[in-house]
Scaffold this motif. Structure first.
Motif, PDB file in Angstrom:
ATOM      1  N   ASP A 508       0.826  -1.217   0.000  1.00 48.77           N
ATOM      2  CA  ASP A 508       0.000   0.000   0.000  1.00 48.77           C
ATOM      3  C   ASP A 508       0.854   1.257   0.000  1.00 48.77           C
ATOM      4  O   ASP A 508       0.571   2.211  -0.718  1.00 48.77           O
ATOM      5  CB  ASP A 508      -0.937   0.000   1.209  1.00 48.77           C
ATOM      6  N   THR A 509       1.902   1.258   0.818  1.00 52.90           N
ATOM      7  CA  THR A 509       2.761   2.434   0.894  1.00 52.90           C
ATOM      8  C   THR A 509       3.446   2.675  -0.455  1.00 52.90           C
ATOM      9  O   THR A 509       3.490   3.802  -0.951  1.00 52.90           O
ATOM     10  CB  THR A 509       3.841   2.243   1.983  1.00 52.90           C
ATOM     11  N   VAL A 510       3.984   1.604  -1.025  1.00 55.22           N
ATOM     12  CA  VAL A 510       4.673   1.752  -2.310  1.00 55.22           C
ATOM     13  C   VAL A 510       3.708   2.290  -3.358  1.00 55.22           C
ATOM     14  O   VAL A 510       4.031   3.211  -4.114  1.00 55.22           O
ATOM     15  CB  VAL A 510       5.272   0.404  -2.757  1.00 55.22           C
ATOM     16  N   MET A 511       2.492   1.724  -3.379  1.00 50.88           N
ATOM     17  CA  MET A 511       1.526   2.143  -4.391  1.00 50.88           C
ATOM     18  C   MET A 511       1.119   3.602  -4.186  1.00 50.88           C
ATOM     19  O   MET A 511       0.981   4.348  -5.157  1.00 50.88           O
ATOM     20  CB  MET A 511       0.283   1.248  -4.345  1.00 50.88           C
ATOM     21  N   ALA A 512       0.932   4.004  -2.932  1.00 51.44           N
ATOM     22  CA  ALA A 512       0.524   5.381  -2.668  1.00 51.44           C
ATOM     23  C   ALA A 512       1.633   6.345  -3.084  1.00 51.44           C
ATOM     24  O   ALA A 512       1.383   7.391  -3.693  1.00 51.44           O
ATOM     25  CB  ALA A 512       0.202   5.553  -1.185  1.00 51.44           C
ATOM     26  N   ARG A 513       2.875   5.984  -2.786  1.00 52.94           N
ATOM     27  CA  ARG A 513       3.995   6.845  -3.153  1.00 52.94           C
ATOM     28  C   ARG A 513       4.171   6.901  -4.665  1.00 52.94           C
ATOM     29  O   ARG A 513       4.495   7.946  -5.232  1.00 52.94           O
ATOM     30  CB  ARG A 513       5.279   6.310  -2.504  1.00 52.94           C
ATOM     31  N   SER A 514       3.942   5.754  -5.283  1.00 54.39           N
ATOM     32  CA  SER A 514       4.049   5.695  -6.733  1.00 54.39           C
ATOM     33  C   SER A 514       2.978   6.584  -7.371  1.00 54.39           C
ATOM     34  O   SER A 514       3.232   7.297  -8.346  1.00 54.39           O
ATOM     35  CB  SER A 514       3.900   4.236  -7.155  1.00 54.39           C
ATOM     36  N   ARG A 515       1.777   6.569  -6.795  1.00 55.08           N
ATOM     37  CA  ARG A 515       0.682   7.409  -7.292  1.00 55.08           C
ATOM     38  C   ARG A 515       1.052   8.885  -7.163  1.00 55.08           C
ATOM     39  O   ARG A 515       0.857   9.678  -8.084  1.00 55.08           O
ATOM     40  CB  ARG A 515      -0.597   7.108  -6.495  1.00 55.08           C
ATOM     41  N   ALA A 516       1.641   9.242  -6.010  1.00 55.37           N
ATOM     42  CA  ALA A 516       2.026  10.639  -5.794  1.00 55.37           C
ATOM     43  C   ALA A 516       3.069  11.062  -6.824  1.00 55.37           C
ATOM     44  O   ALA A 516       3.007  12.163  -7.400  1.00 55.37           O
ATOM     45  CB  ALA A 516       2.580  10.812  -4.384  1.00 55.37           C
ATOM     46  N   LEU A 517       4.008  10.174  -7.091  1.00 57.20           N
ATOM     47  CA  LEU A 517       5.055  10.472  -8.076  1.00 57.20           C
ATOM     48  C   LEU A 517       4.445  10.626  -9.463  1.00 57.20           C
ATOM     49  O   LEU A 517       4.779  11.557 -10.210  1.00 57.20           O
ATOM     50  CB  LEU A 517       6.096   9.350  -8.065  1.00 57.20           C
ATOM     51  N   ARG A 520       2.891  13.978 -10.093  1.00 57.24           N
ATOM     52  CA  ARG A 520       3.887  15.024 -10.365  1.00 57.24           C
ATOM     53  C   ARG A 520       4.482  14.842 -11.756  1.00 57.24           C
ATOM     54  O   ARG A 520       4.711  15.819 -12.480  1.00 57.24           O
ATOM     55  CB  ARG A 520       4.998  14.979  -9.318  1.00 57.24           C
ATOM     56  N   LEU A 521       4.744  13.601 -12.124  1.00 61.53           N
ATOM     57  CA  LEU A 521       5.345  13.351 -13.436  1.00 61.53           C
ATOM     58  C   LEU A 521       4.389  13.729 -14.564  1.00 61.53           C
ATOM     59  O   LEU A 521       4.816  14.222 -15.611  1.00 61.53           O
ATOM     60  CB  LEU A 521       5.754  11.883 -13.560  1.00 61.53           C
ATOM     61  N   ALA A 522       3.099  13.491 -14.331  1.00 64.31           N
ATOM     62  CA  ALA A 522       2.113  13.847 -15.362  1.00 64.31           C
ATOM     63  C   ALA A 522       2.181  15.346 -15.626  1.00 64.31           C
ATOM     64  O   ALA A 522       2.146  15.796 -16.781  1.00 64.31           O
ATOM     65  CB  ALA A 522       0.716  13.434 -14.915  1.00 64.31           C
TER      66      ALA A 522
END
Lengths: 797, 193
Positions: A508-517, A520-522
């Motif tokens: 969950d943490t990895v996925m949430a951080r990946s979503r946040a990234l 920003r990348l978008a």
């Protein structure tokens, strides 16, 4: 000029009767056998640049991620086959795939998408919660009534017939909002052939992909792939089409080709130049035997490198080939003593002592030994740099020089026994004239010259750019760059070696951080910082998000009115909702195993029992890496990995370390020389080449050339050789002028090899060649000062 | 003897002799086709088909307007920019995704673009007293996993389309259409927008 004279002095006769030195011969033979064995399956050449680079401090996770990214870059071959007509394009694509398959260097070649739609349908149904696209999930969470109204309308949409999942298995139509991986908007799948097609420039391009066979990965693979692609390209061109190819392996093959070509012309060119020089200077074909120690030395270098490292890198070979110019010095040292006879011929015509190999060797041997020792110490310093490239070159050079010395001292004199050299007299006269001019310089003139040189050098060194760029180690042919650019234009694929790694204690943490990234990348994509990126959250939602959606769907039953109104039975809708409520949540691991997960698999690093999970975010068309590095600093658990930049920084560090080691080596050298000939002359012998290296560095700066790690290495090499020259002059076997001429001849052979390197198209190699060449020029110019002028006057009197 | 019968049977088709090219030419000769449609979606799970109806305008040069009126009102447009849906007072592009091929197929079938259809389908053309019937069989494995077959019927213009899916679902569209020469300015504005 060769004659076997019966009236030879006693030692010479003894030498003539001496049998060939069997010990040396035996060693030479052993080395040749070892070389033959090492090359039995073709040249053990490596083009993998990473093998030469210092290892960076990375976590295990980062290393795995790095491997993934590099694997994708290196093992993937992307092909575009274009033709004006669709049918021709697919025929050519099929032909290309068949042809590539026959070469055996690919695990698979694919140009058709032939998904098993049953399996796809199953995964779509099972992944209705997990794989739903973000926009649809948001709508279901916040405006479910809008979603349901649209779904009711979509049931009557004539264009949506023929979905993979039949409507009654998915009344809510969630499977229709699972985004399938798509590149640019122009990319489509040809319904009949299953080919991925791109229409552009009035052409149909078919995208094919191949995975290079790594199970049988050997050093010949890049060449095999390159040849297979070249053949396919020829066939496609013959069929009126065009083929574009992109893959790390093609770059490797190009690097290899270029290195081979450069070894051939640097090696060949310097050998031809040295042959001409030997013939011109010594006027005897026998003098060409001086090449024997050189070639055997190179073989020794290669054998030692392969023996120690398992293979030899092409860059080592290119730089090693230039070692010819140093190894030739050993035979030259005593060959050039033949001018001694010339000089005395002129002075006392009757008593002309013949040059003889063994006597010449005997008189020069102390100098030769000292010069081998200094070279070994000089190169040895490089062994202790944390830098495989320098280590390999050092091993190659030490073994090469050792081998050359052995043959020059142990074998060559015996082979040359009985040879009398009658060298050309013009070079001697020329050098004598120059030396006379030099001696006429007053101390004041010498001091002012030194001052001017020092000022210019200081100015040059101040301007010197000493930064490293690992990309300079290879020169990418413009055709490949051009092709990569066209493929990027057509497909949007412009792979980069930079990437993000997202870590966290649980999925969950990895996925949430990946979503946040991703968010920003978008935004950065809009600003053209990069053209696109791939992230695991584009494929699957985190378990928490899936759960949230499941809760939201539970409340949907009150809002089924629009669907019921158009004729969908309420009980079927309720039954579907019940199925959705019991649909298990999916982890990335589970979702990636299905057919839809295939394109995303490389992005997920599943945590094992003792490791937490991590995700990769790969980038395409990166324009500004520093923005991304900053971004990573702002987001927890996100790291930006830019190996190229990290390597450049590491190289800068290595550069300082190499300098430090060299300083230590110089002190050892000083001690060594001082032991042999005393401290004061030793200072001159070690100090002059050092001054020459400074002058060369200044000259590089004045020329606007950088001093890279390789350039620095070149300067170090030049000082090692310069010490040889200074020793030769200091020893003055046969007098100052003869020794000077010996140095000049040695230097010319060195220029012949290193000077050619300066013309290399690989920036790193050319920088090296230029540095050595300049360093040696100054070494020769300064060499006469190795003898204190007072002593010189004494010796002349 | 059997041979003779066979030959005789073949004669009428040979005599009538309309080729696919001619059919295509005929269908494409109308700059504009305008009319109404009734669509029935026969789904395995439903006893009754999902019936909808509305109007459409097809212009060779401009594209298709598909105006669904019952049971719900929804307007679609296909032109060179792709498929769009009228939503919140503007045309919103419908993401193509995997459906792009179906959209192209539908437009090709409606407009009689035989060349486009032939790329993906074997076409058998059968003539009858009132017109013609074309049976389309998918060529490739990919399409065959989805469509069992497609039938077009028509005379001067296309009058019906039937899509048979492998799942057993069927979509039947009946068209009542008249050729016309020009688009109404409003229609043209919508298509070219």
């Amino acid at each position: 000029m060769i004659s076997n004279d019966r009236s030879q002095p006693a030692p010479v006769r003894a030498a003539l009767q001496q049998p060939l030195p069997l010990g040396t011969l035996a060693i030479v033979l052993l080395v040749m056998i070892a070389a033959a064995w090492q090359w039995r399956d073709g040249p053990p050449l490596s083009t993998d640049l990473t093998a030469l680079l210092p290892t960076l401090e990375q976590t295990a996770q980062e290393q795995r991620a790095q491997q993934r990214v590099e694997q994708r870059l290196n093992e993937r071959l992307l092909l575009l086959i274009g033709h004006d007509q669709r049918s021709h394009a697919s025929a050519l694509a099929e032909q290309t795939a068949t042809q590539l398959n026959t070469c055996g260097c690919f695990e698979w070649v694919r140009w058709q998408q032939q998904p098993d739609l049953d399996k796809v349908g199953q995964q779509l149904l099972a992944g209705r919660l997990a794989l739903l696209d973000n926009a649809t999930r948001d709508q279901l969470l916040h405006h479910p009534e809008r979603y349901l109204a649209q779904r009711a309308a979509a049931l009557f949409d004539p264009f949506s017939a023929g979905g993979v999942v039949a409507p009654d298995r998915d009344w809510l139509g969630l499977t229709r909002h699972i985004s399938l991986p798509q590149g640019n908007g122009d990319i489509a799948i040809d319904a009949t052939t299953g080919a991925v097609t791109i229409e552009a420039d009035e052409r149909i391009w078919i995208l094919a992909e191949a995975r290079i066979n790594t199970t049988s990965f050997d050093v010949a693979a890049p060449v095999a792939v390159r040849d297979a692609v070249a053949l396919a390209r020829a066939q496609v061109t013959a069929g009126g089409g065009e083929l574009l190819a992109l893959g790390g392996v093609l770059y490797a093959a190009a690097a290899r080709d270029q290195a081979a070509a450069e070894v051939a012309w640097v090696g060949g060119g310097s050998v031809i130049g040295i042959i001409l020089l030997l013939l011109f200077a010594f006027r005897s074909p026998r003098a060409l035997m001086a090449l024997l120690p050189v070639s055997l030395g190179l073989v020794c270098g290669a054998v030692a490198s392969v023996g120690l490292f398992g293979e030899i890198h092409v860059l080592t070979l290119v730089l090693g080939a230039s070692l010819i110019g140093v190894a030739i010095d050993y035979p030259l040292h005593y060959l050039s003593k033949s001018w001694l006879t010339k000089r005395q011929d002129q002075q006392h015509e009757d008593a002309a002592p013949q040059w003889h190999s063994l006597t010449a060797l005997r008189s020069t041997l102390p100098g030769l030994r000292l010069s081998l020792a200094t070279s070994v110490v000089g190169y040895g310093a490089l062994l202790f740099t944390p830098f495989p490239a320098l280590t390999q070159i050092a091993v190659f050079s030490i073994a090469g020089l050792g081998g050359a010395f052995l043959v020059a001292v142990g074998l060559l004199p015996a082979l040359l026994a009985g040879t009398r050299l009658q060298p050309a007299s013009r070079p001697l006269a020329l050098v004598a004239a120059i030396e006379r001019q030099r001696r006429r310089l007053s101390s004041r003139q010498q001091i002012s010259l030194a001052l001017v040189a020092a000022l210019l050098t200081a100015y040059g060194i101040a301007r010197l750019d000493s930064s490293n760029d690992v990309r300079q180690w290879i020169r990418t042919p413009p055709e490949l760059i051009n092709e990569a650019r066209r493929i990027a234009d057509l497909t949007g694929e412009q792979p980069t070696s930079q990437f993000f790694i997202v870590e966290g204690e649980d999925v969950d943490t990895v996925m949430a951080r990946s979503r946040a990234l991703s968010e920003r990348l978008a935004a950065l994509t809009e600003q053209n910082v990069l053209s696109s990126f791939r992230s695991i959250d584009q494929f699957i939602a985190s378990p928490a998000e899936q759960l949230q959606l499941r809760h939201a769907l539970a409340k949907l039953s009150a809002q089924f009115e629009p669907l019921i109104a158009v004729g969908i039975p309420a009980e079927q809708l309720q039954a579907e909702l019940a199925v959705l409520q019991s649909t298990p949540l999916l982890t990335p691991d589970q979702a990636l195993t299905g057919p839809l997960g295939e394109p995303w698999r490389d992005l997920w690093l599943a945590g094992s029992s003792d490791e937490s999970p991590a995700a990769l975010v790969t980038l395409s068309g990166l324009n500004n890496g520093s923005v991304l590095a900053r971004l990573a600093g702002e987001l927890p658990g996100v790291r930006y990995v830019d190996r190229v930049a990290a390597l450049d920084a590491a190289l800068d560090q290595v550069q300082w370390r190499a300098l430090l080691l060299k300083a230590i080596a110089t002190l050892i050298l000083l001690a060594l020389v001082a032991l042999a000939i005393g401290l004061r002359p030793a200072m001159a012998i070690v100090g002059l080449p050092f001054a020459a290296a400074l002058l060369a560095a200044g000259a590089l700066g004045l020329l606007g050339q950088p001093l890279t790690l390789f350039g620095l290495f070149g300067l170090l090499l030049a000082t090692a050789v310069g010490v040889d020259y200074a020793i030769l002059i200091h020893e003055r076997v046969g007098g100052m002028v003869v020794s000077l001429l010996g140095v000049v001849v040695a230097a010319v052979t060195a220029w012949l090899s290193f000077g050619l390197l300066a013309l290399s198209q690989t920036p790193a190699v050319s920088n090296f060649g230029l540095a050595v060449t300049l360093g040696l020029v100054f070494c020769v110019l300064l060499a006469p000062w190795a003898v204190p002028s007072g002593e010189l006057r004494k010796s002349c009197e | 003897m059997k041979m003779l019968v066979l030959l005789w049977l073949l004669v009428p088709t040979l005599a009538l002799g309309m080729t696919l090219e001619e059919l295509s030419e005929q269908l494409r000769s109308h700059a504009v086709v305008r009319g109404s449609f009734v669509q029935e979606k026969h789904l395995r799970a439903l006893a009754q088909p999902l019936v909808s109806s509305g109007r459409f305008v097809l212009a060779q040069e401009h594209g298709l307007l598909w105006l669904l009126e019952t049971p719900i009102s929804q307007r679609y447009r296909i032109n060179t920019q792709g498929v769009a849906r009228w939503h919140e007072q503007q045309w919103q592009p419908v993401p193509q995704g995997g459906a792009a091929a179906q959209q192209r197929l539908f437009l090709a079938a409606l407009g009689g673009d035989v060349a486009a259809l032939q790329r993906d389908f074997e076409i058998t053309l059968i003539e009858s007293d009132t017109g013609w019937r074309a049976e389309l069989t998918p060529r490739g494995a990919l399409l065959r996993q989805i469509f069992a077959g497609i039938q077009l019927i028509g005379a001067e213009v296309v009058q019906g389309i039937e899509l048979q899916e492998q799942s057993g679902d069927r979509t039947v569209i009946r068209l009542q259409a008249e050729p016309a020469t020009t688009l109404a300015p409003a229609e043209q504005a919508e298509l070219d927008q």
